[in-house]
Design a protein around this motif. Structure first.
Motif, short mmCIF file in Angstrom:
data_model
loop_
_atom_site.label_atom_id
_atom_site.label_comp_id
_atom_site.label_asym_id
_atom_site.label_seq_id
_atom_site.Cartn_x
_atom_site.Cartn_y
_atom_site.Cartn_z
N ILE A 1 -17.80 -92.86 64.00
CA ILE A 1 -17.80 -93.48 65.33
C ILE A 1 -16.55 -93.04 66.09
N PRO A 2 -16.71 -92.58 67.33
CA PRO A 2 -15.54 -92.19 68.13
C PRO A 2 -14.60 -93.37 68.34
N LYS A 3 -13.30 -93.09 68.43
CA LYS A 3 -12.29 -94.14 68.56
C LYS A 3 -12.52 -95.00 69.79
N GLU A 4 -12.95 -94.38 70.89
CA GLU A 4 -13.15 -95.15 72.12
C GLU A 4 -14.27 -96.17 72.00
N LEU B 1 -24.47 -105.01 67.30
CA LEU B 1 -23.17 -105.44 66.78
C LEU B 1 -22.58 -106.59 67.59
N SER B 2 -23.00 -106.75 68.82
CA SER B 2 -22.60 -107.92 69.59
C SER B 2 -23.20 -109.17 68.97
N ARG C 1 -14.07 -101.06 71.13
CA ARG C 1 -14.86 -102.09 71.81
C ARG C 1 -16.27 -102.16 71.21
N ILE C 2 -16.30 -102.06 69.89
CA ILE C 2 -17.58 -101.92 69.19
C ILE C 2 -18.47 -103.14 69.30
#
Length: 261
Positions: free
Chosen positions: A195-198, A225-226, A202-203
């Motif tokens: 998964i990209p850091k950005e 994931l929310s 805010r995953i």
């Protein structure tokens, strides 16, 4: 004079506040209507469509000679895959709605962890097999936790779905569980694309711009994931992710091992 001017300012501010409150009330009513539509009006027709798709597949299989027809097998696979993903998306959306309006049923109790996780894993065997992904479960039989069965299943289902979704063909997923002081610590790791850091930062946000297709072209709506985060909080647990692009992702999940005091 100054007092009169101050009164006018206060009156103006009160009027603006009243207008904003009326607008907020209107938006809340609209949100309530949307919740109702999602929970009832959409669920029913989708159930009808997916049900008739299954009936159609069975009818063709039983009444026509399509046993060795590769085109029919492709159509059947796409219908089944699409049906499963549509129902998953709908479940995530309904769960998110219930979290937002506080109507999610919640009945926490002491229970064994393995049957919950094993049931979720069994539901993923077909999906994982399609991508030749192996899932290794390392969990003690006597591991018990305190939580709500339904929300725990949703948590593991979404985390595992993401692991399969973002792991390439021939990959591996590991599910570990050990007892610590006051909680059960789970690790769900994969050797997928990472998964990209950005996005990691805010995953748990339900935003469209963090939606990515899976390694097999799988789609999503960015709610999974929310929903997971909301359910982990309900179960008084903790969740976090570590990931490195090109190497894989690990989800760290903590669920109470006894009723919190």
């Amino acid at each position: 004079m100054e007092e009169h001017k101050s009164n006018e300012i206060i009156e103006k501010l009160n009027q603006e506040l009243l207008e904003k409150q009326e607008e907020l009330d209107r938006l809340n009513k609209m949100k309530g209507r949307l919740f109702s539509i999602v929970s009832h009006d959409i669920k029913s027709p989708i159930g009808i469509v997916t049900g008739f798709a299954e009936v159609l597949i069975n009818h063709v299989s039983e009444n026509y000679d399509v046993k060795d027809d590769p085109q029919f097998e492709i159509i059947k696979k796409h219908l089944n895959d699409g049906k499963g993903r549509l129902l998953t998306l709908l479940e995530d959306l309904i769960s998110w709605v219930k979290i937002e309006n506080g109507s999610m049923p919640f009945r926490a109790k002491m229970q064994e962890a393995k049957p919950i996780i094993q049931e979720v894993l069994n539901s993923f065997q077909s999906y994982a097999s399609e991508k030749d992904i192996t899932i290794d479960l390392q969990l003690d039989d006597d591991l018990t936790l305190y939580g709500d069965t339904n929300t725990l299943k949703v948590i593991f289902k979404n985390v595992l779905n993401n692991a399969v979704k973002f792991t390439k063909n021939g990959g591996k997923i590991e599910v570990l569980g050990v007892k610590k002081e006051g909680f059960i610590a789970f690790e769900i790791s994969d050797n997928g694309i990472g998964i990209p850091k950005e996005i990691i930062d805010r995953i748990f946000e339900a935003t469209k711009d963090k939606i990515r297709p899976g390694t097999g072209g799988e789609s999503g709506v960015g709610l999974g994931l929310s929903v997971v985060h909301g359910f982990v909080v309900l179960n008084q647990g903790e969740i976090s992710f570590e990931s490195k692009e090109g190497e894989g992702t690990t989800c760290y999940l903590k669920i109470p091992s006894a009723e919190p005091k």
